[in-house]
Design a protein around this motif. Sequence first.
Motif, PDB file in Angstrom:
ATOM      1  N   THR A 172       0.833  -1.211   0.000  1.00  0.00           N
ATOM      2  CA  THR A 172       0.000   0.000   0.000  1.00  0.00           C
ATOM      3  C   THR A 172       0.864   1.256   0.000  1.00  0.00           C
ATOM      4  OG1 THR A 172      -1.741  -1.173   1.222  1.00  0.00           O
ATOM      5  CG2 THR A 172      -1.856   1.224   1.181  1.00  0.00           C
ATOM      6  N   VAL A 173       1.881   1.281   0.854  1.00  0.00           N
ATOM      7  CA  VAL A 173       2.797   2.430   0.897  1.00  0.00           C
ATOM      8  C   VAL A 173       3.501   2.587  -0.446  1.00  0.00           C
ATOM      9  CG1 VAL A 173       4.883   3.355   1.970  1.00  0.00           C
ATOM     10  CG2 VAL A 173       3.112   2.305   3.390  1.00  0.00           C
ATOM     11  N   PHE A 174       3.942   1.463  -0.995  1.00  0.00           N
ATOM     12  CA  PHE A 174       4.626   1.509  -2.292  1.00  0.00           C
ATOM     13  C   PHE A 174       3.707   2.050  -3.382  1.00  0.00           C
ATOM     14  CE2 PHE A 174       5.354  -0.534  -6.392  1.00  0.00           C
ATOM     15  CZ  PHE A 174       6.654  -0.111  -6.674  1.00  0.00           C
ATOM     16  N   SER A 175       2.470   1.585  -3.423  1.00  0.00           N
ATOM     17  CA  SER A 175       1.535   2.000  -4.456  1.00  0.00           C
ATOM     18  C   SER A 175       1.283   3.503  -4.403  1.00  0.00           C
ATOM     19  CB  SER A 175       0.212   1.244  -4.296  1.00  0.00           C
ATOM     20  OG  SER A 175      -0.745   1.701  -5.215  1.00  0.00           O
ATOM     21  N   LEU A 176       1.033   4.042  -3.223  1.00  0.00           N
ATOM     22  CA  LEU A 176       0.733   5.468  -3.088  1.00  0.00           C
ATOM     23  C   LEU A 176       1.924   6.333  -3.484  1.00  0.00           C
ATOM     24  CD1 LEU A 176      -1.259   5.433   0.283  1.00  0.00           C
ATOM     25  CD2 LEU A 176      -2.185   5.950  -1.974  1.00  0.00           C
ATOM     26  N   TYR A 177       3.083   6.039  -2.921  1.00  0.00           N
ATOM     27  CA  TYR A 177       4.248   6.905  -3.134  1.00  0.00           C
ATOM     28  C   TYR A 177       4.869   6.708  -4.518  1.00  0.00           C
ATOM     29  CZ  TYR A 177       4.239   8.731   1.605  1.00  0.00           C
ATOM     30  OH  TYR A 177       3.894   9.389   2.761  1.00  0.00           O
ATOM     31  N   SER A 178       4.825   5.489  -5.051  1.00  0.00           N
ATOM     32  CA  SER A 178       5.366   5.281  -6.395  1.00  0.00           C
ATOM     33  C   SER A 178       4.512   5.981  -7.445  1.00  0.00           C
ATOM     34  CB  SER A 178       5.457   3.785  -6.701  1.00  0.00           C
ATOM     35  OG  SER A 178       4.168   3.192  -6.739  1.00  0.00           O
ATOM     36  N   THR A 179       3.181   5.985  -7.236  1.00  0.00           N
ATOM     37  CA  THR A 179       2.300   6.694  -8.170  1.00  0.00           C
ATOM     38  C   THR A 179       2.601   8.192  -8.159  1.00  0.00           C
ATOM     39  OG1 THR A 179       0.560   5.050  -7.816  1.00  0.00           O
ATOM     40  CG2 THR A 179      -0.097   7.152  -8.792  1.00  0.00           C
ATOM     41  N   ALA A 180       2.763   8.741  -6.964  1.00  0.00           N
ATOM     42  CA  ALA A 180       3.082  10.170  -6.857  1.00  0.00           C
ATOM     43  C   ALA A 180       4.421  10.485  -7.516  1.00  0.00           C
ATOM     44  CB  ALA A 180       3.094  10.581  -5.386  1.00  0.00           C
ATOM     45  N   LEU A 181       5.408   9.627  -7.301  1.00  0.00           N
ATOM     46  CA  LEU A 181       6.740   9.866  -7.848  1.00  0.00           C
ATOM     47  C   LEU A 181       6.771   9.744  -9.375  1.00  0.00           C
ATOM     48  CD1 LEU A 181       9.745  10.400  -7.391  1.00  0.00           C
ATOM     49  CD2 LEU A 181      10.047   7.916  -7.050  1.00  0.00           C
ATOM     50  N   VAL A 182       6.172   8.677  -9.900  1.00  0.00           N
ATOM     51  CA  VAL A 182       6.162   8.479 -11.347  1.00  0.00           C
ATOM     52  C   VAL A 182       5.349   9.573 -12.031  1.00  0.00           C
ATOM     53  CG1 VAL A 182       5.469   6.920 -13.200  1.00  0.00           C
ATOM     54  CG2 VAL A 182       6.504   5.996 -11.126  1.00  0.00           C
ATOM     55  N   GLY A 183       4.257   9.997 -11.410  1.00  0.00           N
ATOM     56  CA  GLY A 183       3.468  11.084 -11.974  1.00  0.00           C
ATOM     57  C   GLY A 183       4.278  12.353 -12.130  1.00  0.00           C
ATOM     58  N   ARG A 184       5.123  12.609 -11.151  1.00  0.00           N
ATOM     59  CA  ARG A 184       5.978  13.797 -11.264  1.00  0.00           C
ATOM     60  C   ARG A 184       7.067  13.588 -12.314  1.00  0.00           C
ATOM     61  NH1 ARG A 184       8.298  17.503  -6.324  1.00  0.00           N
ATOM     62  NH2 ARG A 184       9.399  19.015  -7.639  1.00  0.00           N
ATOM     63  N   LEU A 185       7.643  12.404 -12.384  1.00  0.00           N
ATOM     64  CA  LEU A 185       8.718  12.145 -13.345  1.00  0.00           C
ATOM     65  C   LEU A 185       8.234  12.266 -14.780  1.00  0.00           C
ATOM     66  CD1 LEU A 185      10.544   9.126 -11.650  1.00  0.00           C
ATOM     67  CD2 LEU A 185      11.296  11.514 -11.741  1.00  0.00           C
ATOM     68  N   VAL A 186       7.005  11.847 -15.056  1.00  0.00           N
ATOM     69  CA  VAL A 186       6.483  11.933 -16.423  1.00  0.00           C
ATOM     70  C   VAL A 186       5.770  13.250 -16.657  1.00  0.00           C
ATOM     71  CG1 VAL A 186       6.263   9.433 -16.602  1.00  0.00           C
ATOM     72  CG2 VAL A 186       4.310  10.794 -15.838  1.00  0.00           C
ATOM     73  N   GLN A 187       5.821  14.135 -15.656  1.00  0.00           N
ATOM     74  CA  GLN A 187       5.250  15.478 -15.754  1.00  0.00           C
ATOM     75  C   GLN A 187       3.739  15.468 -16.014  1.00  0.00           C
ATOM     76  OE1 GLN A 187       7.580  17.550 -18.715  1.00  0.00           O
ATOM     77  NE2 GLN A 187       9.376  17.724 -17.378  1.00  0.00           N
ATOM     78  N   LEU A 188       3.065  14.577 -15.285  1.00  0.00           N
ATOM     79  CA  LEU A 188       1.605  14.568 -15.320  1.00  0.00           C
ATOM     80  C   LEU A 188       1.070  15.711 -14.452  1.00  0.00           C
ATOM     81  CD1 LEU A 188      -0.934  12.966 -16.290  1.00  0.00           C
ATOM     82  CD2 LEU A 188      -0.781  11.673 -14.141  1.00  0.00           C
ATOM     83  N   GLU A 189      -0.026  16.310 -14.863  1.00  0.00           N
ATOM     84  CA  GLU A 189      -0.598  17.410 -14.105  1.00  0.00           C
ATOM     85  C   GLU A 189      -0.826  16.980 -12.657  1.00  0.00           C
ATOM     86  OE1 GLU A 189      -1.409  16.426 -16.990  1.00  0.00           O
ATOM     87  OE2 GLU A 189      -2.078  18.006 -18.346  1.00  0.00           O
ATOM     88  N   PRO A 190      -0.466  17.821 -11.675  1.00  0.00           N
ATOM     89  CA  PRO A 190      -0.612  17.447 -10.261  1.00  0.00           C
ATOM     90  C   PRO A 190      -2.027  17.026  -9.874  1.00  0.00           C
ATOM     91  CG  PRO A 190       0.749  19.397 -10.460  1.00  0.00           C
ATOM     92  CD  PRO A 190       0.209  19.123 -11.832  1.00  0.00           C
ATOM     93  N   SER A 191      -3.035  17.742 -10.417  1.00  0.00           N
ATOM     94  CA  SER A 191      -4.418  17.389 -10.064  1.00  0.00           C
ATOM     95  C   SER A 191      -4.776  15.991 -10.564  1.00  0.00           C
ATOM     96  CB  SER A 191      -5.389  18.411 -10.652  1.00  0.00           C
ATOM     97  OG  SER A 191      -5.291  18.443 -12.070  1.00  0.00           O
ATOM     98  N   LEU A 192      -4.257  15.598 -11.720  1.00  0.00           N
ATOM     99  CA  LEU A 192      -4.516  14.263 -12.260  1.00  0.00           C
ATOM    100  C   LEU A 192      -3.739  13.204 -11.489  1.00  0.00           C
ATOM    101  CD1 LEU A 192      -4.488  14.977 -16.116  1.00  0.00           C
ATOM    102  CD2 LEU A 192      -6.445  14.825 -14.569  1.00  0.00           C
ATOM    103  N   THR A 193      -2.519  13.532 -11.086  1.00  0.00           N
ATOM    104  CA  THR A 193      -1.713  12.586 -10.303  1.00  0.00           C
ATOM    105  C   THR A 193      -2.382  12.295  -8.965  1.00  0.00           C
ATOM    106  OG1 THR A 193       0.305  13.424 -11.333  1.00  0.00           O
ATOM    107  CG2 THR A 193       0.558  12.125  -9.324  1.00  0.00           C
ATOM    108  N   VAL A 194      -2.873  13.350  -8.311  1.00  0.00           N
ATOM    109  CA  VAL A 194      -3.572  13.160  -7.036  1.00  0.00           C
ATOM    110  C   VAL A 194      -4.815  12.303  -7.235  1.00  0.00           C
ATOM    111  CG1 VAL A 194      -4.898  14.343  -5.248  1.00  0.00           C
ATOM    112  CG2 VAL A 194      -2.701  15.265  -5.977  1.00  0.00           C
ATOM    113  N   SER A 195      -5.490  12.481  -8.353  1.00  0.00           N
ATOM    114  CA  SER A 195      -6.732  11.735  -8.611  1.00  0.00           C
ATOM    115  C   SER A 195      -6.497  10.243  -8.775  1.00  0.00           C
ATOM    116  CB  SER A 195      -7.420  12.290  -9.866  1.00  0.00           C
ATOM    117  OG  SER A 195      -7.744  13.656  -9.709  1.00  0.00           O
ATOM    118  N   ILE A 196      -5.293   9.853  -9.224  1.00  0.00           N
ATOM    119  CA  ILE A 196      -5.042   8.423  -9.462  1.00  0.00           C
ATOM    120  C   ILE A 196      -4.177   7.801  -8.359  1.00  0.00           C
ATOM    121  CG2 ILE A 196      -5.247   8.752 -11.934  1.00  0.00           C
ATOM    122  CD1 ILE A 196      -2.199   8.505 -12.125  1.00  0.00           C
ATOM    123  N   LEU A 197      -3.903   8.519  -7.278  1.00  0.00           N
ATOM    124  CA  LEU A 197      -3.081   7.958  -6.191  1.00  0.00           C
ATOM    125  C   LEU A 197      -3.628   6.623  -5.669  1.00  0.00           C
ATOM    126  CD1 LEU A 197      -2.052  11.084  -4.046  1.00  0.00           C
ATOM    127  CD2 LEU A 197      -0.562   9.657  -5.463  1.00  0.00           C
TER     128      LEU A 197
END
Length: 512
Positions: free
Chosen positions: A377-402
């Motif tokens: 669970t910890v891995f899923s949440l934080y890896s999604t946030a990290l990869v979203g930033r690395l691929v430059q996904l919009e922050p609002s969209l990254t938060v939505s898919i956490l």
Amino acid sequence: MSTSMPVSMATSVSHSLPFSLPKLKPPALSPSLFRRTFFPNSTLNTLSGRTISSITFPPRLTIPTHKARHVPPKFSQADTGNTSNSSSLTHTVFGVLHLVVSLGLILAADKFLKQAFVAAAIKFPSALFGMFCIFSVLITLDATVPSAATALVSFFEPALLFIQRWLPLFYVPSLVVLPLAVKDVPAASALKIGLILVGGWLATLCVAGYTAIAVRKAVKTELVEAEPMGKPSPFSAFEVWTWTAVLIISFVSALFYPTSLGTSARTCLPFLLAATVLGYMVGTRLPSGVKKVFHPIICCALSADLTALAFGYFSKSGIEPVLGYYLTKASSNPGAGDILMGFLGSVILSFSFSMFKQRKLVKRHAAEIFTSVIISTVFSLYSTALVGRLVQLEPSLTVSILPRCITVALALSIVSLFDGANSSLTAAVVVLTGLVGANFVQATLDRLSFRDPIARGIATASSAHGLGTAALSAKEPEALPFCAIAYALNGIFGSLLCSIPAVRESLLAIVG
């Protein structure tokens, strides 16, 4: 009653039989019933080793009125059939009432908790709190009055089987309105979300599975058989034809009387709900080979979308307004999707009964289960946030898919803790993650050489929640208990984690 009757036993009032009693052979009575009717046990016991034919009677026997025995009347086959039909009808009516009461109590409890938490301005999933309360009550009763805990679980069993039977259907509204949810999402962002979805599912599966295997090797706990879990009944032809009739009648009625039920959403509700239910029924009847690439959930969503498209075409309103009627998110003007998603809170409450039934299994394998679920669970949440930033996904969209790997019911509660999140996108991504897992989880587990049912169950539920669980357990029932436990605990721990302000702030800091 002896084989002969003394004269002294005769009374002044008597009746003479014009025939010899040994020749009396009631046709409706079996030999054993004949013997019990005319000869008490005391008499038969004294005649052990002798047959009825050896008993002689006088040609004419006087039987006292007060000694005469009543011969049971002969019932016809029609009378027996009527009694059986009446008993079956009573049982059916009682079963329906039992289901209505037990399910109604769960829904009422969920609604009460929601209203109480909103009034108190508590930012914590109300259904999750209710689940903990029910589980605590069951554990307490089991420790003090075990029979009361068993009776409570038995009382709610019809409601639990109902929720289990229709569980995938409660996820469908997010897929049905997916065209509206992604309408404003750029194509490049949608592609990034798809890559995060698929890659994140595979990574979470590996983390959960390898963690479970490592802990299993460390603790070396012997695997024991889990408690049997009830299975819901399949859909009958009567149900299919009933929903078909509702679909046709309500569809035609809505075309001619668009606001016959007060609003357009209410008028469209019956045929959109019927289309969704029928799509699910048809999808569950597809061959197993077809369901590998065409999951019943997809069939269900496609059925609702095609019906909305047809209604939009004939009414000349277009599909978008009809999809808007499907999921209004307004309690005063609900659509078909609002009715279905209204059961998500009851799904969370039902987790308490599932965990209670498997409490012995949870206790025995607590190390493997809790360690794997927490880490994944910890891995899923934080890896999604990290990869979203690395691929430059919009922050609002990254938060939505956490919460992509957490069941819809709790994923929506999690994103409600973040400002600016798109809940429709959250629900759609969660369901799509489940569909990916449902289609590819078994082959992937085999490729990764995960043989242990504990590791397979935990890895599946931690990465693909309910849909992955349903797909794996259909072919590997021995993994079902671990899927169910991890499925519930994954969402519970994710909700608890995101309820901590420091955790939310750290996730937002990573997202940027």
